[in-house]
Design a protein around this motif. Sequence first.
Motif, PDB file in Angstrom:
ATOM      1  N   ARG A   1      27.591 -26.335  -1.819  1.00  0.00           N
ATOM      2  CA  ARG A   1      28.835 -27.073  -1.609  1.00  0.00           C
ATOM      3  C   ARG A   1      29.468 -27.287  -2.972  1.00  0.00           C
ATOM      4  N   ASN A   2      30.641 -26.745  -3.140  1.00  0.00           N
ATOM      5  CA  ASN A   2      31.287 -26.709  -4.452  1.00  0.00           C
ATOM      6  C   ASN A   2      32.428 -27.730  -4.498  1.00  0.00           C
ATOM      7  N   PRO A   3      32.332 -28.763  -5.338  1.00  0.00           N
ATOM      8  CA  PRO A   3      33.421 -29.731  -5.458  1.00  0.00           C
ATOM      9  C   PRO A   3      34.538 -29.268  -6.386  1.00  0.00           C
ATOM     10  N   GLY A   4      34.298 -28.207  -7.163  1.00  0.00           N
ATOM     11  CA  GLY A   4      35.285 -27.757  -8.143  1.00  0.00           C
ATOM     12  C   GLY A   4      35.920 -26.442  -7.738  1.00  0.00           C
ATOM     13  N   ALA A   5      36.372 -25.729  -8.762  1.00  0.00           N
ATOM     14  CA  ALA A   5      37.010 -24.429  -8.546  1.00  0.00           C
ATOM     15  C   ALA A   5      35.949 -23.341  -8.714  1.00  0.00           C
ATOM     16  N   ALA A   6      36.407 -22.143  -9.087  1.00  0.00           N
ATOM     17  CA  ALA A   6      35.470 -21.041  -9.284  1.00  0.00           C
ATOM     18  C   ALA A   6      34.496 -21.380 -10.405  1.00  0.00           C
ATOM     19  N   PHE A   7      33.245 -20.902 -10.257  1.00  0.00           N
ATOM     20  CA  PHE A   7      32.168 -21.172 -11.205  1.00  0.00           C
ATOM     21  C   PHE A   7      31.925 -22.674 -11.353  1.00  0.00           C
ATOM     22  N   SER A   8      32.310 -23.456 -10.300  1.00  0.00           N
ATOM     23  CA  SER A   8      32.115 -24.917 -10.278  1.00  0.00           C
ATOM     24  C   SER A   8      32.855 -25.616 -11.413  1.00  0.00           C
ATOM     25  N   LEU A   9      33.928 -25.008 -11.879  1.00  0.00           N
ATOM     26  CA  LEU A   9      34.731 -25.648 -12.919  1.00  0.00           C
ATOM     27  C   LEU A   9      35.582 -26.759 -12.315  1.00  0.00           C
ATOM     28  N   GLY A  10      35.768 -27.834 -13.076  1.00  0.00           N
ATOM     29  CA  GLY A  10      36.601 -28.945 -12.626  1.00  0.00           C
ATOM     30  C   GLY A  10      35.993 -29.737 -11.502  1.00  0.00           C
TER      31      GLY A  10
ATOM     32  N   ASP B   1      34.983 -32.686 -11.433  1.00  0.00           N
ATOM     33  CA  ASP B   1      35.448 -34.071 -11.437  1.00  0.00           C
ATOM     34  C   ASP B   1      36.919 -34.192 -11.068  1.00  0.00           C
ATOM     35  N   TYR B   2      37.575 -33.082 -10.779  1.00  0.00           N
ATOM     36  CA  TYR B   2      39.019 -33.108 -10.492  1.00  0.00           C
ATOM     37  C   TYR B   2      39.311 -32.464  -9.126  1.00  0.00           C
ATOM     38  N   THR B   3      38.480 -32.803  -8.159  1.00  0.00           N
ATOM     39  CA  THR B   3      38.647 -32.222  -6.829  1.00  0.00           C
ATOM     40  C   THR B   3      40.023 -32.523  -6.230  1.00  0.00           C
ATOM     41  N   PRO B   4      40.552 -33.775  -6.299  1.00  0.00           N
ATOM     42  CA  PRO B   4      41.896 -34.027  -5.744  1.00  0.00           C
ATOM     43  C   PRO B   4      42.985 -33.212  -6.440  1.00  0.00           C
ATOM     44  N   VAL B   5      42.849 -33.048  -7.757  1.00  0.00           N
ATOM     45  CA  VAL B   5      43.844 -32.262  -8.495  1.00  0.00           C
ATOM     46  C   VAL B   5      43.814 -30.812  -8.037  1.00  0.00           C
ATOM     47  N   ILE B   6      42.613 -30.279  -7.884  1.00  0.00           N
ATOM     48  CA  ILE B   6      42.486 -28.890  -7.414  1.00  0.00           C
ATOM     49  C   ILE B   6      43.085 -28.744  -6.020  1.00  0.00           C
ATOM     50  N   ALA B   7      42.869 -29.744  -5.153  1.00  0.00           N
ATOM     51  CA  ALA B   7      43.428 -29.693  -3.805  1.00  0.00           C
ATOM     52  C   ALA B   7      44.955 -29.691  -3.842  1.00  0.00           C
ATOM     53  N   VAL B   8      45.544 -30.524  -4.698  1.00  0.00           N
ATOM     54  CA  VAL B   8      47.010 -30.576  -4.810  1.00  0.00           C
ATOM     55  C   VAL B   8      47.553 -29.252  -5.333  1.00  0.00           C
ATOM     56  N   ILE B   9      46.848 -28.654  -6.303  1.00  0.00           N
ATOM     57  CA  ILE B   9      47.285 -27.361  -6.845  1.00  0.00           C
ATOM     58  C   ILE B   9      47.252 -26.292  -5.754  1.00  0.00           C
ATOM     59  N   GLN B  10      46.200 -26.268  -4.963  1.00  0.00           N
ATOM     60  CA  GLN B  10      46.093 -25.271  -3.902  1.00  0.00           C
ATOM     61  C   GLN B  10      47.170 -25.477  -2.833  1.00  0.00           C
ATOM     62  N   ILE B  11      47.475 -26.718  -2.509  1.00  0.00           N
ATOM     63  CA  ILE B  11      48.545 -26.988  -1.543  1.00  0.00           C
ATOM     64  C   ILE B  11      49.889 -26.529  -2.096  1.00  0.00           C
ATOM     65  N   SER B  12      50.115 -26.763  -3.380  1.00  0.00           N
ATOM     66  CA  SER B  12      51.372 -26.327  -4.007  1.00  0.00           C
ATOM     67  C   SER B  12      51.492 -24.804  -3.993  1.00  0.00           C
ATOM     68  N   VAL B  13      50.370 -24.133  -4.235  1.00  0.00           N
ATOM     69  CA  VAL B  13      50.385 -22.663  -4.197  1.00  0.00           C
ATOM     70  C   VAL B  13      50.733 -22.170  -2.796  1.00  0.00           C
ATOM     71  N   ALA B  14      50.152 -22.779  -1.767  1.00  0.00           N
ATOM     72  CA  ALA B  14      50.433 -22.354  -0.393  1.00  0.00           C
ATOM     73  C   ALA B  14      51.905 -22.570  -0.045  1.00  0.00           C
TER      74      ALA B  14
ATOM     75  N   PHE C   1      40.564 -34.954   0.542  1.00  0.00           N
ATOM     76  CA  PHE C   1      40.972 -34.556  -0.808  1.00  0.00           C
ATOM     77  C   PHE C   1      39.815 -34.625  -1.808  1.00  0.00           C
ATOM     78  N   HIS C   2      38.642 -34.972  -1.349  1.00  0.00           N
ATOM     79  CA  HIS C   2      37.440 -34.923  -2.182  1.00  0.00           C
ATOM     80  C   HIS C   2      36.382 -34.025  -1.534  1.00  0.00           C
ATOM     81  N   GLY C   3      36.781 -33.287  -0.482  1.00  0.00           N
ATOM     82  CA  GLY C   3      35.824 -32.460   0.236  1.00  0.00           C
ATOM     83  C   GLY C   3      35.304 -31.306  -0.608  1.00  0.00           C
ATOM     84  N   HIS C   4      34.062 -30.930  -0.350  1.00  0.00           N
ATOM     85  CA  HIS C   4      33.419 -29.840  -1.074  1.00  0.00           C
ATOM     86  C   HIS C   4      33.591 -28.540  -0.302  1.00  0.00           C
ATOM     87  N   VAL C   5      33.923 -27.477  -1.034  1.00  0.00           N
ATOM     88  CA  VAL C   5      34.122 -26.170  -0.421  1.00  0.00           C
ATOM     89  C   VAL C   5      32.768 -25.521  -0.137  1.00  0.00           C
TER      90      VAL C   5
END
Length: 248
Positions: free
Chosen positions: A132-141, A143-156, A197-201
Amino acid sequence: MQRTRRTPLSQTPVASSGDTPDRDPGAQPENAEPADTSSAGSASLTEPSSTEPPLTEASAGESSAESGPGQDEPAGSVPGQRSSLRLPLLFGLLGLLVIGLDQLTKVLALRNLEPGEPVDLVGSLLRLNLIRNPGAAFSLGSDYTPVIAVIQISVAIAVVYLARRLGSTGWTLAFGFLFGGAVGNIIDRIFREPSPFHGHVVDFLQLPHWAIFNVADMAVTTAAILMVVQTLRGIRLDGTREVKATHE
């Protein structure tokens, strides 16, 4: 000697009914002058010329060409309209296919795999390893799961907005993969544990010397490759090709 009576020159001998063909009683004699219709107030005997030329095959073809795909035509009967709907449908169907396949494989991985217990699928080349990965690729970020979620929503959202300009099959495929991959991981970020917004991938596919990934990550990678190919070919989103100026 008996004298014969001559016919005056000004008179025309009357032919017998057996020698003269039938003639319209209203027709004028051949040597008669036309009547002065202007003084008599009657209409002209000559037919007025038509102001519109007769419709020929050439003119019919031109008129049909003028009412081609560029004109307003009934829906369902215009080939250009069907082709204009092909790319948006391809984009939407591909995106939905990626989302469905991604979520289905994640559900199967959660049911059949245990974290820390990898299963060899194709020898040591491809393994099933649930994390279960809370970050981005290679488990980067992480601690910034909500930020990553907002970025992905913006991309979509950006992909959907730019999809209106799609005129190329290559770019349509790229955008379909990108949209499906982004939304697939967004669903995990919003609806999976521990909180919205804190869910793990859910990741479960592992290659040697590479980060563990999922179907959504594969779709995003495929989209990136297609975008690079289309850019190198000089094809824009609308399907036009860039023309490079040649210097002599």
